[in-house]
Design an enzyme around this catalytic site. Structure first.
Site, PDB file in Angstrom:
ATOM      1  N   LYS A 117       0.845  -1.210   0.000  1.00 36.55           N
ATOM      2  CA  LYS A 117       0.000   0.000   0.000  1.00 36.55           C
ATOM      3  C   LYS A 117       0.872   1.250   0.000  1.00 36.55           C
ATOM      4  O   LYS A 117       0.573   2.215  -0.703  1.00 36.55           O
ATOM      5  CB  LYS A 117      -0.949  -0.022   1.191  1.00 36.55           C
ATOM      6  CG  LYS A 117      -1.993  -1.114   0.977  1.00 36.55           C
ATOM      7  CD  LYS A 117      -3.210  -0.999   1.837  1.00 36.55           C
ATOM      8  CE  LYS A 117      -4.255  -1.984   1.341  1.00 36.55           C
ATOM      9  NZ  LYS A 117      -4.701  -2.932   2.345  1.00 36.55           N
ATOM     10  N   LYS A 197      -3.887 -10.384  -9.085  1.00 33.14           N
ATOM     11  CA  LYS A 197      -4.887 -10.856  -8.139  1.00 33.14           C
ATOM     12  C   LYS A 197      -6.138  -9.982  -8.228  1.00 33.14           C
ATOM     13  O   LYS A 197      -6.020  -8.749  -8.279  1.00 33.14           O
ATOM     14  CB  LYS A 197      -4.311 -10.763  -6.713  1.00 33.14           C
ATOM     15  CG  LYS A 197      -5.248 -11.262  -5.635  1.00 33.14           C
ATOM     16  CD  LYS A 197      -4.858 -10.736  -4.254  1.00 33.14           C
ATOM     17  CE  LYS A 197      -5.760  -9.612  -3.815  1.00 33.14           C
ATOM     18  NZ  LYS A 197      -6.420  -9.730  -2.527  1.00 33.14           N
ATOM     19  N   LYS A 200     -10.477  -5.259  -5.070  1.00 35.57           N
ATOM     20  CA  LYS A 200     -11.186  -3.974  -5.174  1.00 35.57           C
ATOM     21  C   LYS A 200     -10.184  -2.856  -5.415  1.00 35.57           C
ATOM     22  O   LYS A 200     -10.433  -1.935  -6.177  1.00 35.57           O
ATOM     23  CB  LYS A 200     -11.921  -3.673  -3.866  1.00 35.57           C
ATOM     24  CG  LYS A 200     -13.230  -4.409  -3.715  1.00 35.57           C
ATOM     25  CD  LYS A 200     -13.731  -4.351  -2.277  1.00 35.57           C
ATOM     26  CE  LYS A 200     -13.442  -5.642  -1.559  1.00 35.57           C
ATOM     27  NZ  LYS A 200     -13.804  -5.720  -0.161  1.00 35.57           N
TER      28      LYS A 200
HETATM   29  P1  ADP Z   1     -10.019  -7.017  -1.676  1.00 36.48           P
HETATM   30  O1  ADP Z   1      -8.592  -7.454  -1.914  1.00 36.48           O
HETATM   31  O2  ADP Z   1     -10.794  -6.995  -2.948  1.00 36.48           O
HETATM   32  O3  ADP Z   1     -10.140  -5.722  -0.904  1.00 36.48           O
HETATM   33  P2  ADP Z   1     -10.767  -8.235   0.832  1.00 36.48           P
HETATM   34  O4  ADP Z   1      -9.461  -7.795   1.378  1.00 36.48           O
HETATM   35  O5  ADP Z   1     -12.000  -7.563   1.353  1.00 36.48           O
HETATM   36  O6  ADP Z   1     -10.710  -8.127  -0.776  1.00 36.48           O
HETATM   37  O7  ADP Z   1     -10.899  -9.802   1.013  1.00 36.48           O
HETATM   38  C1  ADP Z   1     -11.944 -10.504   1.656  1.00 36.48           C
HETATM   39  C2  ADP Z   1     -11.615 -11.983   1.617  1.00 36.48           C
HETATM   40  O8  ADP Z   1     -11.529 -12.448   0.252  1.00 36.48           O
HETATM   41  C3  ADP Z   1     -10.250 -12.327   2.230  1.00 36.48           C
HETATM   42  O9  ADP Z   1     -10.343 -13.567   2.884  1.00 36.48           O
HETATM   43  C4  ADP Z   1      -9.334 -12.412   1.047  1.00 36.48           C
HETATM   44  O10 ADP Z   1      -8.218 -13.233   1.289  1.00 36.48           O
HETATM   45  C5  ADP Z   1     -10.251 -13.014   0.000  1.00 36.48           C
HETATM   46  N1  ADP Z   1      -9.820 -12.604  -1.346  1.00 36.48           N
HETATM   47  C6  ADP Z   1      -9.824 -11.336  -1.849  1.00 36.48           C
HETATM   48  N2  ADP Z   1      -9.390 -11.304  -3.121  1.00 36.48           N
HETATM   49  C7  ADP Z   1      -9.096 -12.600  -3.446  1.00 36.48           C
HETATM   50  C8  ADP Z   1      -8.607 -13.242  -4.637  1.00 36.48           C
HETATM   51  N3  ADP Z   1      -8.357 -12.538  -5.746  1.00 36.48           N
HETATM   52  N4  ADP Z   1      -8.418 -14.586  -4.615  1.00 36.48           N
HETATM   53  C9  ADP Z   1      -8.690 -15.311  -3.495  1.00 36.48           C
HETATM   54  N5  ADP Z   1      -9.158 -14.770  -2.351  1.00 36.48           N
HETATM   55  C10 ADP Z   1      -9.371 -13.436  -2.310  1.00 36.48           C
END
Ligand code: ADP
Ligand code: TRP
Length: 284
Positions: A117, A197, A200
């Protein structure tokens, strides 16, 4: 009760920082749904964590509501699992402070998500730095055995265990249970439409509840190379195939994989099929 006969406690959280996407579903939510049966499950919306990125009150309220509604729509059963909002339990931040006092700076300085970040130009605020300590409090407060998450959260789980051990050693009593991450290899990292990956924060998501025409448009945009239709392709490095295999039935997956390896499958055809599978999967 002995450890073996005790019903397992499952806990996980999702930040309300935008609409849920396919990566969240396969990486985490699908496991939430499976583990709500036969265990004591706790799932929450991590609004304290989201304050590190969402500063507009109206937006945050909307995201919290939508994440809760989406989890229910996807099949989370509030009669079976406990669904809650992180900030409704203020003891979480109280415990986070107790944990900060046994957490060395060096553990937080090495956190990849923090370093990423900062590298993206996001200001180095204390909330972002101390984020893993709050996450440890979330997990340790509920005595969790298993924490279903995607691969990106593995390091946060390791730090949670380290903090729990350090606390237990410091106070010479086993206050906290050491949680295990629950990460399924096949869905640990779901790719986004740019091949990185899905996240959001990268703006590369296909949302679970995107309208059908939006899903079709996003699928068309998935990055591919310029290998012609008749040439062999590697399914393992193709984001279209990686997404396709999450949705396709086993026989279709196997036959398409063959066609990738031998040549004869075009990316255009694959993208159209993928869009239809996604739309169908979440229609209900
Ligand atoms: P983002 O990265 O979109 O902000 P979050 O941090 O809110 O997503 O993630 C919520 C859950 O979804 C976590 O357990 C995270 O590890 C899982 N997750 C998020 N993106 C992925 C991905 N591309 N592949 C697998 N798991 C994911
Ligand atoms: N950091 C997690 C994420 O970005 C969200 C989260 C907060 C979490 N507290 C948690 C996940 C406790 C599992 C357990 O996805």
């Amino acid at each position: 009760m002995s450890n073996e006969s005790r019903v397992k406690r499952v806990l996980s959280g999702i930040q309300p920082s935008g609409a849920l996407h396919i990566g969240n579903y396969f990486g985490a939510i699908r496991q939430y749904l499976a583990l709500q049966h036969g265990n004591k499950a706790f799932y929450f919306v991590a609004d304290f964590h989201a304050l590190t990125s969402v500063r507009d009150a109206e937006s945050l309220r909307g995201y919290v509501f939508n994440v809760l509604a989406d989890l229910l729509a996807l099949g989370l059963d509030p009669e079976t699992a406990t669904l809650f909002v992180q900030s409704d339990v203020p003891e979480t931040t109280e415990l986070a402070w107790l944990l900060t006092s046994v957490t060395p700076m060096g553990w937080l300085e090495k956190c990849v998500s923090y370093k990423d970040k900062i590298a993206q130009g996001i200001p180095a605020e204390h909330g972002l730095f101390a984020y893993p300590v709050l996450q440890a409090a979330d997990i340790l407060l509920y005595d969790a055995d298993l924490v279903p998450v995607g691969q990106d959260q593995k390091q946060h789980l390791e730090i949670t265990r380290d903090i729990a051990e350090r606390f237990n050693n410091t106070y010479e009593s086993p206050v906290f249970r050491l949680p295990e991450p629950y990460i399924l290899d096949a869905v640990a990292v779901v790719p986004g439409i740019d091949g990185r990956k899905m996240s959001k924060s990268y703006g590369n998501t296909i949302e679970i509840f995107d309208a059908p025409e939006v899903v079709r448009k996003k699928c068309k945009k998935i990055v591919t190379d310029s290998t012609p239709v008749e040439a062999p392709k590697n399914p393992d490095t193709c984001p279209v195939f990686q997404l396709f295999k999450l949705f396709a039935a086993e026989d279709e997956r196997a036959s398409v994989e063959q066609r990738y390896r031998h040549g004869g499958v075009g990316y255009g055809e694959m993208k159209t099929r993928l869009a239809e599978l996604i739309i169908q999967a979440f229609a209900e």
